[in-house]
Design an enzyme around this catalytic site. Structure first.
Site: not given
Lengths: 298, 426
Positions: B51, B53, B112, B117, B119, B123, B198
């Protein structure tokens, strides 16, 4: 091996503690490894020292003298510290346990290491009971130490959470419910052990009255420790009967009760030089004071 | 080796461009690989599309006819049916060592949106696996992506780039919630309001496994929508006190203009429950809980958005301080990687040289054995070993020169010189 002195392992534990403190600033694998190496080196030296003492006095370390008894207690605590630190690389338990180890080893230096004449000369049944008495007390006090450490960790963690402070590097502590559980168990296990230890001590004292050694139950040391024990039992009953007591309250009570017990134990040993309230009649009619690790000293 | 990357990321292009250039499904990526290989059969290719790059890496051994950057941009345009002028200014390109360094930075999470991060590692790994499954990768991209994963592991273990949580929800649950409770699967969660925060916090909590979840909101429609998404139960707003008493965890994001719960109200809620810990996340701005609620008893743990944001900011700042250390590792690894690749290019010449000289050694040995038939076995072996040592000693200077020259690039001049000097054939 005969060159090993208290200073050897005291210094090793001191370095391990300094490295624990340094981990509050920067945590590296190297510092952790060095810390564990110093802890282990200290434990090895500590073990050899106890063997040496035991061989010299021809008695197990728990029975030979108050000095050795305190060192065995420190040995159990350091073994527990190494076990915890090896299996949980983040837990900052050393910051709380190591000062107590240093306290025990330091205090042992000031107390009498002369052999226990009564136990050395009495029959083997007495020795076995004395061994049981010393072992129960030693594990009871180890439980007290763990209770103090759990309470301290609880209070530090509780304060952090109430003040919305983020996790500090090198000060990773278990969750509040886990600490409360550990704390409760330490109380539930250590006080019965101390009680049993005390009962066997009283039995031994009464038995010794009939022999060459005598013991005074009105001795201030015995009276102070008896009072502390009564407080402990009261605390135990309260904890046992209270449904879901507040964790912070339990932590504070444990801190006060166990802390007082430990201060009394160490303080009296250091002040009296590790002498128990017991004396042996000498052939010339004089009284020889001897050291004996009984509950009356605790 | 010819390696290059053409890419856009959250730093160079807006989401409207990234989403049009993205390869969103494995099927679409498969088509992209088929199309690309049809155009450039000699080139290895790996597409990294997340999402944040969209990147196309190409590599090939031969210097002839690699895809140009313009051709890759044209491929984007043709494949997605987007006019070039709509996105060409948003793309960047890097070649050679710069392309390698870029991949190493991406996989180490220096590029990033959330620094450090984790992930991105999985990826990039998935992107490479997909390329391999589609037969689009080869030895060069294999070395490149394996190297990238190695660099990422080094950066994560040797720096503190990935330490400390940096989102409000993760700090709330990870740094505080997990210290208040051992487990969450037996805890009752109450959501007051139905804001995005929330929902995000609840998602984190549900990853840990929560017990019952109740939603209380002034607008039942929004509460129903959140409850449906999060498998929760909606309760009437006028029963708020009852559900606050039941809850172990309260997440509040009402957006009310004044606190909806003050100390007196919460004290009444806690009556008879003061020994039960309650973890309150007040994510409303302005606050939904009066700060005095924190002092109602020892087991009330109240956190507002400012406290949590301060922790996030501290962690972000701590991570930023590690960027320089990460770059040092990346520079070192990029240099090593390129040197190894350049040196690899000299492999055929070295092999040929060694083979030729070994042939000469064997010929000379046979001649010697023919002339001295009485030569003892031990002596023969000793002579053989001497000849081997001579060859190795003679080979050492040219090989060292090749290795040294490889630090700056493929030593084409030196390789040609060796070929001509020793009459080496391909």
């Amino acid at each position: 091996m005969s060159n090993i002195s208290i200073f050897c392992f005291f210094a090793s534990y001191l370095v391990a503690f300094a490295l624990e403190l340094s981990r509050l600033l920067k945590r590296t694998t190297i510092s952790r490894t060095v810390m564990l190496l110093f802890g282990t080196a200290g434990l090895v030296a500590h073990t050899f020292y106890l063997f040496e003492q035991s061989a010299k006095q021809n008695l197990p370390p728990l029975l030979s003298s108050t000095h050795d008894w305190m060192l065995v207690l420190a040995w159990v605590v350091i073994l527990f510290y190494l076990f915890m630190t090896t299996f949980d690389r983040d837990l900052a338990v050393g910051l709380f346990l190591l000062p107590l180890v240093l306290l025990f080893v330091g205090a042992a230096y000031f107390v009498n290491d002369s052999p226990n004449a009564m136990i050395a000369t009495r029959e083997s049944a007495i020795q076995k009971w004395a061994m049981l008495h010393a072992t129960l007390l030693m594990f009871g006090i180890a439980g007290v130490v763990w209770g103090i450490v759990c309470s301290l960790m609880y209070l530090v963690q509780h304060r952090r959470l109430k003040q919305q402070q983020t996790l500090q590097q090198g000060l990773t502590l278990p969750s509040l419910p886990r600490l409360a559980r550990w704390n409760r168990w330490s109380v539930m296990v250590s006080i019965p052990l101390l009680t049993l230890g005390m009962l066997t001590g009283v039995g031994l004292g009464l038995y010794a009255k009939g022999g060459a050694a005598t013991m005074s139950f009105t001795d201030p040391v015995i009276m102070v420790n008896g009072s502390v024990w009564l407080v402990m039992v009261g605390f135990f009953i309260w904890l046992w009967r209270t449904d879901r007591p507040a964790g912070k309250q339990v932590a504070w009570l444990t801190m006060w009760a166990f802390g007082f017990l430990l201060v009394t134990l160490i303080g009296l040993q250091v002040l009296t030089g590790g002498h128990a309230a017991m004396s042996v009649s000498q052939p010339d009619g004089s009284q020889l004071v001897i050291g004996v690790p009984t509950i009356e000293e605790c | 080796m010819q390696v290059q990357v053409v890419y856009c990321s959250h730093q160079t292009a807006g989401l409207n461009v990234r989403e049009r250039l993205a390869f969103s499904s494995p099927e679409q990526i498969q088509h992209a690989y088929d199309d690309f290989r049809g155009r450039f059969p000699a080139s290895e290719i790996v597409v990294v599309s997340t999402c944040n790059r969209v990147e196309i890496y190409t590599a090939q051994e031969a210097a002839e006819d690699p895809p140009t950057q313009v051709q890759i941009v044209q491929f984007f345009s043709d494949f997605h049916q987007i006019p070039l002028e709509d996105f060409v200014d948003d793309l960047l390109a890097r070649t050679g060592p710069d392309a390698v360094r870029h991949l190493f930075e991406v996989v180490s999470s220096l590029d990033s949106m959330v620094l450090g991060e984790p992930q991105i590692v999985s990826q990039v790994k998935s992107a490479y696996d997909l390329s391999r499954e589609n037969g689009a990768s080869g030895p060069l991209t294999n070395a490149l992506f394996q190297g990238a994963l190695h660099v990422s592991a080094r950066v994560r273990s040797e720096t503190r780039l990935a330490e400390g949580k940096v989102s409000i929800a993760s700090v709330a649950v990870g740094d505080f919630g997990k210290s208040i409770f051992d487990r969450f699967d037996d805890k009752t969660v109450l959501i007051i309001g139905a804001g995005e925060m929330a929902e995000e916090t609840l998602r984190y909590l549900q990853e840990e496994g929560t017990g019952e979840v109740f939603v209380v909101n002034r607008s039942p429609e929004r509460a129903e929508r959140l409850a449906k998404d999060c498998n929760a139960v909606v309760k009437p707003f006028d029963e708020l006190d009852r559900w606050m008493r039941e809850a172990d965890i309260i997440v509040s994001t009402t957006g009310a203009e004044r606190p909806i719960v003050d100390a007196a109200r919460f004290r009444a809620v806690r009556e008879g429950h003061a020994n039960k810990p309650v973890f309150i996340l007040d994510l409303g701005a302005p606050r939904d809980f009066d700060p005095a609620v924190a002092d109602v008893d020892d087991n009330v743990f109240l956190y507002d958005i400012d406290h949590l944001e301060q922790t996030c900011e501290r962690n972000r700042s701590a991570r930023s301080k590690e960027v320089q250390a990460a770059r040092v590792i990346i520079d070192e690894e990029s240099r090593k990687f390129m040197q190894a690749i350049y040196h690899q290019a000299t492999g055929p010449v070295i092999k040929r040289l060694r083979e030729e000289w070994t042939e000469i050694r064997e010929e000379e040995m046979q001649r010697l054995v023919a002339k001295l038939p009485d030569l003892e076995e031990n002596a023969r072996e000793e002579v053989e070993r001497s000849l081997e040592r001579i060859i190795n000693k003679l080979l050492h200077p040219p090989l060292k020169a090749l290795r040294d020259e490889s630090a700056a690039g493929t030593p084409h001049g030196l390789v040609d010189a060796l070929r001509r000097l020793f009459h080496l054939k391909d």
